[in-house]
Design a protein around this motif. Structure first.
Motif, mmCIF file in Angstrom:
data_model
loop_
_atom_site.group_PDB
_atom_site.id
_atom_site.type_symbol
_atom_site.label_atom_id
_atom_site.label_comp_id
_atom_site.label_asym_id
_atom_site.label_seq_id
_atom_site.Cartn_x
_atom_site.Cartn_y
_atom_site.Cartn_z
ATOM 1 N N PRO A 57 32.450 -19.818 -41.570
ATOM 2 C CA PRO A 57 32.939 -18.458 -41.840
ATOM 3 C C PRO A 57 32.042 -17.376 -41.257
ATOM 4 C CG PRO A 57 31.957 -19.409 -43.810
ATOM 5 C CD PRO A 57 32.066 -20.515 -42.808
ATOM 6 N N ASN A 58 30.825 -17.739 -40.870
ATOM 7 C CA ASN A 58 29.892 -16.779 -40.272
ATOM 8 C C ASN A 58 29.991 -16.733 -38.750
ATOM 9 O OD1 ASN A 58 28.295 -16.143 -42.817
ATOM 10 N ND2 ASN A 58 28.028 -18.369 -42.701
ATOM 11 N N GLY A 59 30.959 -17.479 -38.194
ATOM 12 C CA GLY A 59 31.025 -17.582 -36.740
ATOM 13 C C GLY A 59 29.925 -18.525 -36.276
ATOM 14 N N PHE A 60 29.665 -18.566 -34.996
ATOM 15 C CA PHE A 60 28.578 -19.429 -34.536
ATOM 16 C C PHE A 60 27.948 -18.895 -33.254
ATOM 17 C CE2 PHE A 60 32.476 -21.101 -32.701
ATOM 18 C CZ PHE A 60 32.141 -21.349 -31.381
ATOM 19 N N ASP A 61 26.636 -19.080 -33.187
ATOM 20 C CA ASP A 61 25.857 -18.738 -32.005
ATOM 21 C C ASP A 61 25.143 -20.007 -31.564
ATOM 22 O OD1 ASP A 61 24.409 -17.370 -30.011
ATOM 23 O OD2 ASP A 61 22.738 -17.053 -31.394
ATOM 24 N N LYS A 62 25.304 -20.385 -30.318
ATOM 25 C CA LYS A 62 24.671 -21.605 -29.822
ATOM 26 C C LYS A 62 24.284 -21.419 -28.365
ATOM 27 C CE LYS A 62 28.926 -23.931 -28.292
ATOM 28 N NZ LYS A 62 28.518 -24.177 -26.904
ATOM 29 N N SER A 63 23.368 -22.240 -27.923
ATOM 30 C CA SER A 63 22.951 -22.198 -26.523
ATOM 31 C C SER A 63 22.453 -23.582 -26.143
ATOM 32 C CB SER A 63 21.836 -21.161 -26.317
ATOM 33 O OG SER A 63 21.430 -21.123 -24.964
ATOM 34 N N TRP A 64 23.301 -24.338 -25.442
ATOM 35 C CA TRP A 64 22.930 -25.702 -25.090
ATOM 36 C C TRP A 64 21.684 -25.694 -24.207
ATOM 37 C CZ3 TRP A 64 24.695 -30.457 -26.614
ATOM 38 C CH2 TRP A 64 24.160 -31.559 -25.913
ATOM 39 N N THR A 65 20.707 -26.500 -24.598
ATOM 40 C CA THR A 65 19.431 -26.541 -23.880
ATOM 41 C C THR A 65 19.021 -27.989 -23.656
ATOM 42 O OG1 THR A 65 18.757 -24.503 -24.993
ATOM 43 C CG2 THR A 65 17.026 -25.767 -23.918
ATOM 44 N N PRO A 66 18.754 -28.393 -22.428
ATOM 45 C CA PRO A 66 18.312 -29.770 -22.167
ATOM 46 C C PRO A 66 17.030 -30.085 -22.932
ATOM 47 C CG PRO A 66 18.860 -28.643 -20.124
ATOM 48 C CD PRO A 66 18.842 -27.596 -21.186
ATOM 49 N N LEU A 67 16.840 -31.326 -23.274
ATOM 50 C CA LEU A 67 15.652 -31.724 -24.022
ATOM 51 C C LEU A 67 14.371 -31.406 -23.260
ATOM 52 C CD1 LEU A 67 14.839 -33.107 -26.686
ATOM 53 C CD2 LEU A 67 14.790 -35.275 -25.441
ATOM 54 N N VAL A 160 21.192 -34.191 -28.288
ATOM 55 C CA VAL A 160 22.412 -33.658 -28.890
ATOM 56 C C VAL A 160 22.122 -33.108 -30.284
ATOM 57 C CG1 VAL A 160 24.726 -34.229 -29.713
ATOM 58 C CG2 VAL A 160 23.929 -35.146 -27.528
ATOM 59 N N TYR A 161 21.352 -33.846 -31.069
ATOM 60 C CA TYR A 161 21.023 -33.391 -32.426
ATOM 61 C C TYR A 161 20.381 -32.008 -32.400
ATOM 62 C CZ TYR A 161 18.710 -33.186 -36.980
ATOM 63 O OH TYR A 161 18.277 -32.781 -38.221
ATOM 64 N N LEU A 162 19.427 -31.804 -31.523
ATOM 65 C CA LEU A 162 18.710 -30.531 -31.465
ATOM 66 C C LEU A 162 19.578 -29.396 -30.920
ATOM 67 C CD1 LEU A 162 15.164 -31.669 -30.262
ATOM 68 C CD2 LEU A 162 15.909 -31.101 -32.578
ATOM 69 N N ASN A 163 20.743 -29.739 -30.406
ATOM 70 C CA ASN A 163 21.659 -28.708 -29.901
ATOM 71 C C ASN A 163 22.830 -28.409 -30.822
ATOM 72 O OD1 ASN A 163 21.187 -27.574 -26.995
ATOM 73 N ND2 ASN A 163 20.473 -29.699 -26.914
ATOM 74 N N VAL A 164 23.136 -29.310 -31.744
ATOM 75 C CA VAL A 164 24.297 -29.077 -32.609
ATOM 76 C C VAL A 164 23.941 -28.877 -34.077
ATOM 77 C CG1 VAL A 164 25.839 -30.365 -31.068
ATOM 78 C CG2 VAL A 164 24.771 -31.538 -33.014
ATOM 79 N N ALA A 165 22.709 -29.212 -34.466
ATOM 80 C CA ALA A 165 22.310 -29.051 -35.857
ATOM 81 C C ALA A 165 22.317 -27.573 -36.241
ATOM 82 C CB ALA A 165 20.914 -29.645 -36.085
ATOM 83 N N GLU A 166 22.776 -27.288 -37.449
ATOM 84 C CA GLU A 166 22.814 -25.909 -37.934
ATOM 85 C C GLU A 166 21.406 -25.481 -38.308
ATOM 86 O OE1 GLU A 166 25.314 -23.223 -41.190
ATOM 87 O OE2 GLU A 166 25.333 -25.417 -41.305
ATOM 88 N N THR A 167 20.922 -24.399 -37.718
ATOM 89 C CA THR A 167 19.557 -23.928 -37.962
ATOM 90 C C THR A 167 19.504 -22.607 -38.717
ATOM 91 O OG1 THR A 167 19.565 -22.992 -35.717
ATOM 92 C CG2 THR A 167 18.550 -25.158 -35.995
ATOM 93 N N GLY A 168 20.644 -22.103 -39.134
ATOM 94 C CA GLY A 168 20.703 -20.854 -39.890
ATOM 95 C C GLY A 168 22.134 -20.393 -40.024
ATOM 96 N N LEU A 169 22.343 -19.273 -40.672
ATOM 97 C CA LEU A 169 23.693 -18.739 -40.844
ATOM 98 C C LEU A 169 24.347 -18.500 -39.482
ATOM 99 C CD1 LEU A 169 23.240 -16.141 -43.719
ATOM 100 C CD2 LEU A 169 24.610 -18.228 -43.802
ATOM 101 N N GLY A 170 25.388 -19.265 -39.177
ATOM 102 C CA GLY A 170 26.090 -19.101 -37.916
ATOM 103 C C GLY A 170 25.247 -19.411 -36.688
ATOM 104 N N THR A 171 24.178 -20.165 -36.875
ATOM 105 C CA THR A 171 23.244 -20.472 -35.782
ATOM 106 C C THR A 171 23.161 -21.979 -35.600
ATOM 107 O OG1 THR A 171 21.939 -18.527 -36.417
ATOM 108 C CG2 THR A 171 20.912 -20.085 -34.896
ATOM 109 N N TYR A 172 23.376 -22.444 -34.367
ATOM 110 C CA TYR A 172 23.397 -23.880 -34.095
ATOM 111 C C TYR A 172 22.487 -24.222 -32.923
ATOM 112 C CZ TYR A 172 27.275 -24.067 -37.335
ATOM 113 O OH TYR A 172 28.029 -23.977 -38.473
ATOM 114 N N GLY A 173 21.662 -25.243 -33.138
ATOM 115 C CA GLY A 173 20.733 -25.672 -32.108
ATOM 116 C C GLY A 173 19.392 -24.962 -32.229
#
Length: 241
Positions: A57-67, A160-173
């Motif tokens: 419900p908070n939307g999502f912000d993400k930025s795929w980053t290689p390991l 993949v885990y470090l890029n899709v795990a939820e790290t805060g409100l509407g924040t992923y990776g």
């Protein structure tokens, strides 16, 4: 003349059972093909979006980053905080599962014994939440964990885990998390910065990373200390070999 083949006759029932079994079998084959196909695709292609992100419900912000562009301290921190046996198990930590079952038997507050591999499988392919659907999800989680362990390997699972795990409100990776909390990339996280993100992972909507207090602060400090053990004992070796 009345037909001798009524809906309740053995022959009719046999036909219905055959058709039902045929559709069930076809559904299983399609599921296997799609699940294996997606797993193969995500071995090489960044995961574009997950069900958790879509339903947030908070939307999502993400930025795929290689390991290769994520500081090794972050890998050490999540292994220290989430899954110390990541490099030695095959997707499931039997001891952790048994301990979780014992705790849950005497407590109304359920706690899991999921490995990083299981969490990755759930985050990428399945859904969150509790209730009766949780049991169906757990069954599927076993299958997808088996797939990623055998098709992706440990390094890709961690990436993949470090890029899709939820790290805060509407924040992923961890990249989005590092930018949100520290205003710099995940490529230069300090040990305490990485530990605080890792400490918030089990409950990112409730645990503060920037100014942690109480349990989160103590847990973050403990993870930072254990991260040194992860490096010294090469508990992250499978990610970098």
């Amino acid at each position: 003349m009345r037909s001798l083949l009524t809906p309740s006759s053995p022959r009719a029932n046999s036909g219905l059972a055959y058709r039902f079994g045929w559709w069930i079998g076809r559904a299983i084959v399609w599921f296997l093909m799609v699940s294996v196909g997606l797993t193969l695709l995500y071995k090489w292609v960044p995961v574009p979006i997950t069900l958790t992100m879509v339903t947030d419900p908070n939307g999502f912000d993400k930025s795929w980053t290689p390991l290769s562009r994520i500081d090794r301290t972050m890998v050490s921190a999540v292994i220290a905080g989430e899954d110390a046996k990541f490099c030695s198990h095959t997707g499931f930590d039997k001891e952790a599962i048994e301990k979780a079952m014992q705790r849950n038997a005497s407590s109304s507050r359920l706690r899991g014994g999921s490995t990083i591999s299981q969490q990755t499988a759930k985050n990428v392919f399945l859904w969150q939440g509790t209730g009766w659907t949780r049991y169906a999800r757990k069954g599927l989680e076993v299958w997808f964990t088996f797939l990623i362990e055998n098709i992706w390997g440990k390094r890709r699972i961690m990436e993949v885990y470090l890029n899709v795990a939820e790290t805060g409100l509407g924040t992923y990776g961890v990249e989005a998390g590092a930018q949100r909390y520290y205003n710099h990339s995940a490529a230069r996280l300090s040990a305490i910065e990485a530990a605080r993100i890792a400490a918030a992972l089990p409950a990112p909507k409730r645990r503060e990373v920037n100014t942690p207090s109480g349990f989160t602060r103590r847990h973050g400090n403990a993870i930072a200390a254990r991260s040194g053990v992860v490096r010294s004992e090469a508990l992250d070796a499978c990610v970098y070999e």
